[in-house]
Motif scaffolding. Structure first.
Motif, mmCIF file in Angstrom:
data_model
loop_
_atom_site.group_PDB
_atom_site.id
_atom_site.type_symbol
_atom_site.label_atom_id
_atom_site.label_comp_id
_atom_site.label_asym_id
_atom_site.label_seq_id
_atom_site.Cartn_x
_atom_site.Cartn_y
_atom_site.Cartn_z
ATOM 1 N N GLY A 64 72.219 69.341 101.146
ATOM 2 C CA GLY A 64 72.059 68.872 99.784
ATOM 3 C C GLY A 64 72.781 67.576 99.454
ATOM 4 O O GLY A 64 73.076 67.293 98.295
ATOM 5 N N ILE A 65 73.050 66.787 100.484
ATOM 6 C CA ILE A 65 73.677 65.492 100.239
ATOM 7 C C ILE A 65 72.621 64.510 99.735
ATOM 8 O O ILE A 65 71.457 64.586 100.128
ATOM 9 N N ASP A 66 72.996 63.649 98.840
ATOM 10 C CA ASP A 66 72.125 62.644 98.255
ATOM 11 C C ASP A 66 71.293 61.930 99.331
ATOM 12 O O ASP A 66 71.835 61.512 100.351
ATOM 13 N N PRO A 67 69.956 61.803 99.127
ATOM 14 C CA PRO A 67 69.106 61.165 100.152
ATOM 15 C C PRO A 67 69.568 59.765 100.549
ATOM 16 O O PRO A 67 69.476 59.378 101.700
ATOM 17 N N PHE A 68 70.063 59.005 99.578
ATOM 18 C CA PHE A 68 70.527 57.654 99.895
ATOM 19 C C PHE A 68 71.779 57.698 100.763
ATOM 20 O O PHE A 68 71.950 56.904 101.681
ATOM 21 N N ALA A 69 72.635 58.653 100.472
ATOM 22 C CA ALA A 69 73.843 58.822 101.285
ATOM 23 C C ALA A 69 73.464 59.269 102.687
ATOM 24 O O ALA A 69 74.055 58.816 103.673
ATOM 25 N N SER A 70 72.440 60.146 102.782
ATOM 26 C CA SER A 70 71.969 60.609 104.089
ATOM 27 C C SER A 70 71.416 59.452 104.902
ATOM 28 O O SER A 70 71.661 59.334 106.096
ATOM 29 N N LEU A 71 70.664 58.587 104.216
ATOM 30 C CA LEU A 71 70.073 57.427 104.872
ATOM 31 C C LEU A 71 71.172 56.483 105.369
ATOM 32 O O LEU A 71 71.101 55.956 106.484
ATOM 33 N N ALA A 72 72.188 56.296 104.533
ATOM 34 C CA ALA A 72 73.314 55.447 104.924
ATOM 35 C C ALA A 72 74.030 56.050 106.126
ATOM 36 O O ALA A 72 74.413 55.344 107.063
ATOM 37 N N LEU A 73 74.167 57.373 106.097
ATOM 38 C CA LEU A 73 74.816 58.092 107.197
ATOM 39 C C LEU A 73 74.011 57.915 108.494
ATOM 40 O O LEU A 73 74.573 57.700 109.568
ATOM 41 N N PHE A 74 72.680 57.980 108.338
ATOM 42 C CA PHE A 74 71.782 57.786 109.478
ATOM 43 C C PHE A 74 71.971 56.382 110.060
ATOM 44 O O PHE A 74 72.104 56.200 111.268
ATOM 45 N N ALA A 75 71.989 55.365 109.171
ATOM 46 C CA ALA A 75 72.139 53.974 109.608
ATOM 47 C C ALA A 75 73.475 53.770 110.315
ATOM 48 O O ALA A 75 73.546 53.132 111.368
ATOM 49 N N ILE A 76 74.529 54.349 109.734
ATOM 50 C CA ILE A 76 75.864 54.188 110.320
ATOM 51 C C ILE A 76 75.929 54.863 111.686
ATOM 52 O O ILE A 76 76.413 54.277 112.654
ATOM 53 N N SER A 77 75.391 56.096 111.776
ATOM 54 C CA SER A 77 75.466 56.793 113.061
ATOM 55 C C SER A 77 74.596 56.110 114.106
ATOM 56 O O SER A 77 74.952 56.031 115.276
ATOM 57 N N PHE A 78 73.448 55.543 113.664
ATOM 58 C CA PHE A 78 72.580 54.816 114.588
ATOM 59 C C PHE A 78 73.314 53.592 115.149
ATOM 60 O O PHE A 78 73.310 53.341 116.352
ATOM 61 N N LEU A 79 73.952 52.828 114.249
ATOM 62 C CA LEU A 79 74.683 51.632 114.677
ATOM 63 C C LEU A 79 75.853 51.998 115.581
ATOM 64 O O LEU A 79 76.156 51.299 116.543
ATOM 65 N N PHE A 80 76.485 53.125 115.248
ATOM 66 C CA PHE A 80 77.618 53.579 116.054
ATOM 67 C C PHE A 80 77.158 53.939 117.466
ATOM 68 O O PHE A 80 77.774 53.528 118.460
ATOM 69 N N ILE A 81 76.051 54.684 117.557
ATOM 70 C CA ILE A 81 75.519 55.088 118.863
ATOM 71 C C ILE A 81 75.103 53.856 119.668
ATOM 72 O O ILE A 81 75.407 53.737 120.850
ATOM 73 N N LEU A 82 74.432 52.922 118.973
ATOM 74 C CA LEU A 82 74.033 51.686 119.637
ATOM 75 C C LEU A 82 75.269 50.919 120.112
ATOM 76 O O LEU A 82 75.280 50.319 121.184
#
Ligand SMILES: [Zn+2]
Length: 99
Positions: A64-82
């Motif tokens: 139930g985390i805010d969709p925008f926060a989830s998207l930001a989390l996705f972007a951050i984790s993607f950049l981190f993995i990269l």
């Protein structure tokens, strides 16, 4: 950092990250232009990490985390993995078996 099996030169972080984004099954060496392939072990590691970013997003949506926060989390984790992937990559000059 990965090392070219043909010319023996090391790839920089930037060169490796650029080649990872292209998602082809081969990576062209920036020094000698010969095609290099990920080793089976390196493919396993990157294959697992590729699923980590969307997984983190789905988990945060499920909680139930805010969709925008989830998207930001996705972007951050993607950049981190990269960002960390080039440190785990090994190259081979032969196209090996898939797994
Ligand atoms: Zn090379």
């Amino acid at each position: 950092m990965p090392k070219c099996q043909n010319c023996g030169k090391k790839w920089t972080w930037g060169q490796t990250a650029c080649r990872l984004i292209t998602l082809g099954d081969s990576l062209r060496c920036p020094h000698c232009r010969k095609e290099q392939f990920l080793t089976a072990a390196a493919r396993k590691k990157t294959g697992t990490s590729v699923f980590a970013a969307p997984l983190i997003m789905f988990i945060s949506v499920a909680f139930g985390i805010d969709p925008f926060a989830s998207l930001a989390l996705f972007a951050i984790s993607f950049l981190f993995i990269l960002g960390i992937s080039p440190f785990f990559i090994e190259l081979t000059d032969e196209r090996g078996p898939m797994w």
